[in-house]
Design a protein around this motif. Structure first.
Motif, PDB file in Angstrom:
ATOM      1  N   GLY A  75      -5.558  -0.520   7.909  1.00 21.37           N
ATOM      2  CA  GLY A  75      -5.141   0.620   6.852  1.00 21.37           C
ATOM      3  C   GLY A  75      -4.446   0.336   5.426  1.00 21.37           C
ATOM      4  N   THR A  76      -3.672  -0.963   5.740  1.00 24.83           N
ATOM      5  CA  THR A  76      -3.350  -1.433   4.276  1.00 24.83           C
ATOM      6  C   THR A  76      -4.364  -1.801   3.658  1.00 24.83           C
ATOM      7  N   LYS A 133       3.291   2.380  -5.850  1.00 26.30           N
ATOM      8  CA  LYS A 133       2.340   1.346  -6.191  1.00 26.30           C
ATOM      9  C   LYS A 133       2.277   1.345  -7.887  1.00 26.30           C
ATOM     10  N   ASP A 141      -7.433  -0.882   3.734  1.00 25.29           N
ATOM     11  CA  ASP A 141      -8.328   0.175   3.018  1.00 25.29           C
ATOM     12  C   ASP A 141      -7.429   0.854   1.867  1.00 25.29           C
ATOM     13  N   LEU A 142      -6.304   0.870   1.814  1.00 20.87           N
ATOM     14  CA  LEU A 142      -5.641   1.542   0.553  1.00 20.87           C
ATOM     15  C   LEU A 142      -5.327   0.740  -0.496  1.00 20.87           C
ATOM     16  N   GLU A 163      -6.958  -1.561  -3.748  1.00 19.50           N
ATOM     17  CA  GLU A 163      -7.938  -1.603  -4.665  1.00 19.50           C
ATOM     18  C   GLU A 163      -8.909  -2.562  -4.257  1.00 19.50           C
ATOM     19  N   ALA A 198       0.628  -1.383  -0.007  1.00 25.65           N
ATOM     20  CA  ALA A 198      -0.017  -0.075  -0.008  1.00 25.65           C
ATOM     21  C   ALA A 198       0.891   1.385  -0.002  1.00 25.65           C
ATOM     22  N   GLU A 199       2.084   1.216  -0.455  1.00 22.82           N
ATOM     23  CA  GLU A 199       3.003   2.194  -0.613  1.00 22.82           C
ATOM     24  C   GLU A 199       2.411   3.106  -1.732  1.00 22.82           C
ATOM     25  N   ILE A 200       1.761   4.296  -1.725  1.00 19.59           N
ATOM     26  CA  ILE A 200       0.987   4.946  -2.733  1.00 19.59           C
ATOM     27  C   ILE A 200       2.167   5.482  -3.652  1.00 19.59           C
TER      28      ILE A 200
END
Length: 508
Positions: A178-179, A144, A181-182, A184, A139-141
């Motif tokens: 949190g992971t 990603k 939730d982030l 897709e 989930a590292e935006i």
């Protein structure tokens, strides 16, 4: 058709590698043909395969746990940080260049995914079970879109994912929620279960948290894995160095200081030494610690020249001179061996802007860096190799070389020789010693994995202190097997393996 299971984490150092290793051993014990896999590894701990290819050390350990030979297809992309936000990029075991983080992630990474897919096709032809490890967090935006090691692999294979969090460091529930939730929706659907790792205490007190996770995420918690004390299995990267001892244990007869270089590589070289019952091996950057140790080791380095300059800036070169003058033995491995020499030349500027720099001057060797990196398994031997008042003898000392430079040794000094390469007939000097026995070095990684040689080194230090030598009672290979089995037993007892098997079969 192979069955897959993928271990992803909420961050680095949450236990992905160790849980992947555990599953590899569990499935191997069940009689499966198992292969570990990690698409991309960023680590300075590496291993050389039988065909001279370089791969991550953690995947080599996972292959051992799976009862199979390490193959570069288990880790097709390896990134070795060199400093200044850049890394040497190794594809299918061969370096293709050094790239900045931006150049790699914004341009090259998606090209490298072709190698990932090809490696998976090879693995599928031989393995019936593939245990896949992710890296960092999925989930590292900021990463990603170009991430080729987490969800891109899971989506490519439609592999079920188990998401792991480390409760020992705190914030595990928030990290899991949190992971997820982030991610897709398609990615979230691939996550089939959650694992709480490194738990200490009464698991019944965790029941409200587990109920919360099920209700909040809709994902089952498949296991709460306890914190496993003194797990001696090769680790992936320098993050693990944070957990290493930084000072000697007074109750141990022998203390060995390893200099913690900024670009330290292959610290797994010293795992067997650290496991000896009478040895306290610790990592340090303090000059004073070198003068109180029974021996000092300069380890391997991804950037020998930069780390040599660092030694000088911190006065450790002077501390080493004082230590050897006081009779404290000094050992160099790979890059550390190069530093022990008289001169290091880099005419092609493969590592630094300097064309030449002086070495520490302990050994009569000169090293020249060249464009070609040597990666080869070798069998080394030494005869009448002086160390700490004793003579080391060793034959069939298997190990491997990973280095850029070529070293020339003056005649008339005790040397260590090795045969290696595809022909197994190429003989070369891979180490040398000072005649007084206070300094020696070698290019051979894994030299301390050999029980009789390692014990001879430790006994030389014991005798120097007026202690009686000990017999060889510790088998490193047998100890590793016990550790793999202990890890498998622990994880099997605390992870719902039947649920994992159903998930792998696509039944839930």
């Amino acid at each position: 058709m192979a069955e897959y299971i993928m271990i992803q984490g909420t961050g680095s150092h949450v236990g992905k590698s160790i849980l992947t290793t555990a599953l590899c051993r569990i499935f191997f014990q069940e009689g499966r043909q198992v292969s570990p896999f990690k698409a991309q590894n960023m680590a300075l701990n590496s291993y050389v395969t039988a065909d001279g290819k370089e791969m991550g050390r953690a995947q080599a350990a996972q292959a051992e746990a799976a009862g199979t030979e390490p193959q570069v297809r288990m880790n097709p992309v390896l990134l070795k940080p060199t400093g200044q936000a850049s890394s040497q990029v190794i594809i299918n075991g061969t370096p293709v260049g050094t790239m900045s983080a931006r150049a790699y992630h914004k341009g090259y990474a998606l090209q490298a995914f072709a190698a990932v897919k090809a490696a998976l096709r090879e693995i599928e032809r031989e393995a019936d079970t593939v245990v896949i490890e992710g890296a960092g967090s999925p989930a590292e935006i900021n990463l990603k879109d170009h991430d080729i090691v987490n969800m891109r692999v899971a989506r490519h294979l439609q592999a079920p994912v188990l998401l792991v969090a480390d409760i020992d460091r705190g914030g595990a529930l928030a990290a899991l929620v949190g992971t997820l939730d982030l991610l897709e929706p398609e990615e979230r659907a691939l996550v089939r279960g959650l694992i709480i790792n490194k738990f200490r205490g009464d698991v019944s007190l965790l029941t409200p948290a587990l109920d919360f996770l099920r209700q909040k995420t809709g994902k089952p918690v498949l296991g709460v894995i306890p914190f496993i004390e003194n797990m001696r299995i090769d680790e992936e990267d320098s993050v693990s160095l944070q957990d290493k001892p930084t000072q000697a244990q007074a109750e141990k007869a022998i203390s060995i200081a390893v200099i913690r270089l900024p670009k330290l590589s292959n610290f797994t070289d010293f795992s067997a030494l650290a496991a000896e019952p009478d040895v306290s091996l610790f990592y340090t950057t303090e000059a004073a610690s070198l003068l109180t140790a029974d021996a000092v080791i300069i380890p391997g380095s991804k950037n020998t020249v930069a780390d040599l300059q660092w030694l000088r800036r911190h006065g450790l070169d002077r501390a080493l001179q004082r230590a050897v003058a006081a009779g404290i033995p000094l050992i160099g491995i790979c890059g550390g061996y190069q530093m022990l020499g008289r001169r290091i030349s880099d005419p092609l500027h493969t590592e630094a802007a300097l064309t030449e720099c002086a070495g520490l001057g302990f050994l009569p060797l000169c090293t020249t860096f060249c464009g070609h990196k040597k990666t080869v398994q070798v069998t080394a031997a030494c005869r009448d190799f002086p160390f700490a008042g004793a003579m080391l003898q060793g034959a069939d000392l298997t190990g491997y070389e990973i280095h850029q430079g070529r070293s020339e040794v003056s005649s008339g000094v005790p040397v260590m020789t090795a045969v290696g390469g595809s022909s197994k007939r190429e003989s070369a000097c891979v180490g040398c010693a000072r005649p007084d026995g206070l300094v020696w070095g070698t290019y051979v990684h894994g030299i301390f994995d050999h029980d009789s040689f390692r014990r001879a080194v430790v006994n030389g230090l014991r005798v120097r202190k007026g202690l009686s030598p000990l017999g060889t009672t510790y088998s490193y290979v047998a100890a590793k097997e016990r550790e793999y089995n202990r890890l498998a037993d622990t994880v099997r007892a605390h992870l719902d393996m039947e649920a994992v098997r159903r998930i792998m079969r696509g039944e839930q």
